[in-house]
Enzyme design. Structure first.
Site, PDB file in Angstrom:
ATOM      1  N   LYS A 138      49.413  31.103  35.331  1.00  0.00           N
ATOM      2  CA  LYS A 138      49.022  32.454  35.719  1.00  0.00           C
ATOM      3  C   LYS A 138      48.431  33.117  34.482  1.00  0.00           C
ATOM      4  CE  LYS A 138      50.864  36.680  37.807  1.00  0.00           C
ATOM      5  NZ  LYS A 138      52.033  37.263  38.466  1.00  0.00           N
ATOM      6  N   GLY A 172      43.282  38.007  41.701  1.00  0.00           N
ATOM      7  CA  GLY A 172      43.619  39.350  42.191  1.00  0.00           C
ATOM      8  C   GLY A 172      43.629  40.335  41.043  1.00  0.00           C
ATOM      9  N   ARG A 173      44.152  41.526  41.342  1.00  0.00           N
ATOM     10  CA  ARG A 173      44.221  42.557  40.304  1.00  0.00           C
ATOM     11  C   ARG A 173      45.090  42.096  39.138  1.00  0.00           C
ATOM     12  NH1 ARG A 173      44.835  47.948  44.047  1.00  0.00           N
ATOM     13  NH2 ARG A 173      45.018  46.410  45.681  1.00  0.00           N
ATOM     14  N   TYR A 174      46.051  41.232  39.449  1.00  0.00           N
ATOM     15  CA  TYR A 174      46.995  40.753  38.430  1.00  0.00           C
ATOM     16  C   TYR A 174      46.333  39.822  37.426  1.00  0.00           C
ATOM     17  CZ  TYR A 174      46.856  36.476  41.234  1.00  0.00           C
ATOM     18  OH  TYR A 174      46.416  35.363  41.903  1.00  0.00           O
ATOM     19  N   GLY A 218      44.060  31.193  42.885  1.00  0.00           N
ATOM     20  CA  GLY A 218      44.337  32.575  43.296  1.00  0.00           C
ATOM     21  C   GLY A 218      43.721  33.555  42.318  1.00  0.00           C
ATOM     22  N   ASP A 234      59.184  43.755  43.678  1.00  0.00           N
ATOM     23  CA  ASP A 234      57.856  43.561  44.288  1.00  0.00           C
ATOM     24  C   ASP A 234      57.892  42.357  45.226  1.00  0.00           C
ATOM     25  OD1 ASP A 234      55.242  44.180  44.873  1.00  0.00           O
ATOM     26  OD2 ASP A 234      54.405  43.163  43.114  1.00  0.00           O
ATOM     27  N   GLU A 268      44.536  35.741  37.363  1.00  0.00           N
ATOM     28  CA  GLU A 268      44.204  34.515  38.107  1.00  0.00           C
ATOM     29  C   GLU A 268      45.354  33.523  38.037  1.00  0.00           C
ATOM     30  OE1 GLU A 268      39.412  34.562  37.028  1.00  0.00           O
ATOM     31  OE2 GLU A 268      40.715  33.024  36.166  1.00  0.00           O
ATOM     32  N   VAL A 269      45.435  32.671  39.075  1.00  0.00           N
ATOM     33  CA  VAL A 269      46.364  31.533  39.014  1.00  0.00           C
ATOM     34  C   VAL A 269      45.543  30.258  39.084  1.00  0.00           C
ATOM     35  CG1 VAL A 269      48.310  30.334  40.070  1.00  0.00           C
ATOM     36  CG2 VAL A 269      48.250  32.822  40.089  1.00  0.00           C
TER      37      VAL A 269
END
Ligand code: ADE
Length: 477
Positions: free
Chosen positions: A203, A185-187, A183, A304, A189-190
């Site tokens: 994460k 995203g803005r957060y 995964g 969230d 990676e996973v």
């Protein structure tokens, strides 16, 4: 003396012992000889001498003051002129300019040496850890020969939070090999990682989301959060790599991925739908409730909740992930701990009171009600992918039909607060008793008035009852 001559005071080597002399003008002068200042007084006799000594007196080395009255040089003492502007001595110059430059250079060198040593230590630590399986001989044998389950079971009795002791967390983190990115995203990676043959999820937080790492780490390490429907925490680790900070959160790995990913590809039957819905409600109810006593936990609101933050387990249940924005409430002291994360929840899932800023941010109940709004939207996403009457819809995110793929705050506000729109309820859902119940529940999560919404515990109880009655029907058949 000649006619027209003036009498002057005479002092100095040229006077031949006389105290007075006669000349065209009197003078009083100061000259520097061998570093000594010498005062002379006397007479200037020739007109050429007047021109040279008196007219140029401001520009020659020896300073001369001339005058033309009788004994006019008696009380005149020529002094060294004060030089205007800076007239710094060598010492002053050294102190003011050279010293700070030296100090600056020395501190620069010191910082570079310090960083080199620190970097070297970090590298050494990592290499050593990888080789020996620990940073501390004491834990080497324990960590080296244990399974994650053993370590975690053991840590439940020793620490206060959900995780391993900090040194063990670090040791485990540094023994992980990253296998594949699952995964991004803005957060951050996973990754799927391997620890002693077991899969773990890693994460890796982006540096701009470091506050989320701190918050999630803080919550998992201070709160005993072991529940089958909350993502299981293993370790948190902060390392320095290439002079930047790497933030890792290591959790259980769920190979079926997020609910969002899962729903893209898979359809559910009513029983699978109920199982998922009940498991998410159970996880949320566990988060929301405060449990007292030594094994207790504060009340926690997620802030969230969405299908991307819910993971699907192999047994068909789900677990809630991502506590980076969570808030805690302690009833005994009435303390509300909102953390200091500037991040806000996902716009698409924001409740009306968040969008119109009418939310009471000092009241813990408000945050739970925001979670319930989002939970209702997740129920709707699941229901669309649940077959009834042989019909199923494609996966769509909530409000796909009224906002774009990356809606703005204002877009959402118009839809939710001004137009007061809600996701479409499909007729086919009423042909199935489970979906009929789920429709009733989701609608009761979407009241504009937050205090009218159901609680997680009420939702859990209603779904549990449904689950039991379905079991009973199966038994009867
Ligand atoms: N994606 C995000 N978190 C995950 C996890 N813990 N397991 C598998 N996939 C994930």
């Amino acid at each position: 003396s000649c006619t027209g001559d003036v009498e002057c005071v005479c002092e100095g080597f040229s006077c031949n012992g006389d105290q007075h002399c006669f000349g065209l003008q009197c003078f009083s002068s100061l000259s520097v000889e061998n570093g000594m200042a010498l005062q002379h007084k006397g007479c200037i006799v020739g007109s050429e001498e007047v021109a040279v000594r008196c007219k140029n007196s401001q520009t020659v080395d020896s300073l001369v003051h001339c005058c033309q009255e009788t004994l006019c040089n008696m009380n005149v003492t020529v002094e060294m002129p004060m030089v205007e502007g800076p007239n710094y001595s060598v010492t002053t110059l050294t102190i003011v300019i050279v010293a700070p430059v030296i100090v600056l250079i020395l501190s620069g060198v010191a910082i570079m040496i310090f960083r080199c040593i620190h970097h070297h230590q970090m590298e050494h630590l990592t290499a050593h850890d990888a080789e020996y399986g620990t940073i501390d001989g004491l834990i080497a044998s324990n960590v080296g020969e244990s399974t994650l389950a053993d370590l975690l079971d053991h840590s439940c009795t020793s620490g206060s939070g959900s995780g391993l002791p900090f040194l063990v967390q670090r040791t485990v983190a540094r023994q992980i090999t990253l296998s594949e990115c699952v995964g991004k995203g803005r957060y951050g990676e996973v990754w799927r990682g391997q620890w002693q043959g077991e899969s773990v999820a890693v994460k890796i937080f982006s540096s701009r989301d470091e506050k989320s790492w701190f918050r999630e780490t803080e919550i998992y390490n201070t709160v005993l959060l072991r529940h089958e429907n909350i993502l299981g925490f293993i370790a948190s680790d902060m390392t320095s790599r290439n002079s930047s900070t790497q933030l890792w959160l290591i959790t259980h790995f769920h190979e079926m991925g997020s609910l969002y990913d899962y729903l893209q590809l898979s359809m559910l039957d009513a029983s699978a739908c109920l199982r998922m819905a009940l498991s998410i409600a159970s996880g949320l109810a566990h988060l929301h409730v405060e449990i007292f006593g030594t094994q207790g936990k504060p009340a926690i609101a997620h802030r969230d909740l969405k299908s991307k933050n819910i993971l699907v387990k192999k047994n068909g249940q789900c677990c809630i992930a991502d506590l980076g924005l969570a808030v805690m409430h302690f009833q005994d002291t009435n303390e509300l701990d909102v953390g200091n994360n500037p991040k806000v929840g996902t716009k698409r899932y924001m409740a009306p009171e968040v969008l119109d800023d009418s939310i009471q941010t000092d009241c813990f109940e408000s945050y739970k009600r925001v979670d319930i709004w989002a939970f209702g939207l997740v129920l709707w996403e699941i229901a669309r992918r649940t077959i009834s009457n042989g019909i199923v819809e494609d996966y769509k995110p909530p409000f796909h039909d009224v906002v774009s793929s990356d809606p703005s705050f204002e877009d959402m506000k118009k839809v939710i607060c001004i137009d007061q729109q809600r996701p479409n309820i499909l007729n086919r859902w009423f042909s199935d008793p489970t979906l009929t119940l789920i429709v009733k529940l989701m609608k009761e999560c979407w009241y504009q008035n937050p205090s009218a919404r159901l609680t997680a515990l009420r939702i859990k109880k209603t779904l549990t009852k449904m689950d039991h009655s379905l079991d009973k029907i199966k038994e009867d058949i």
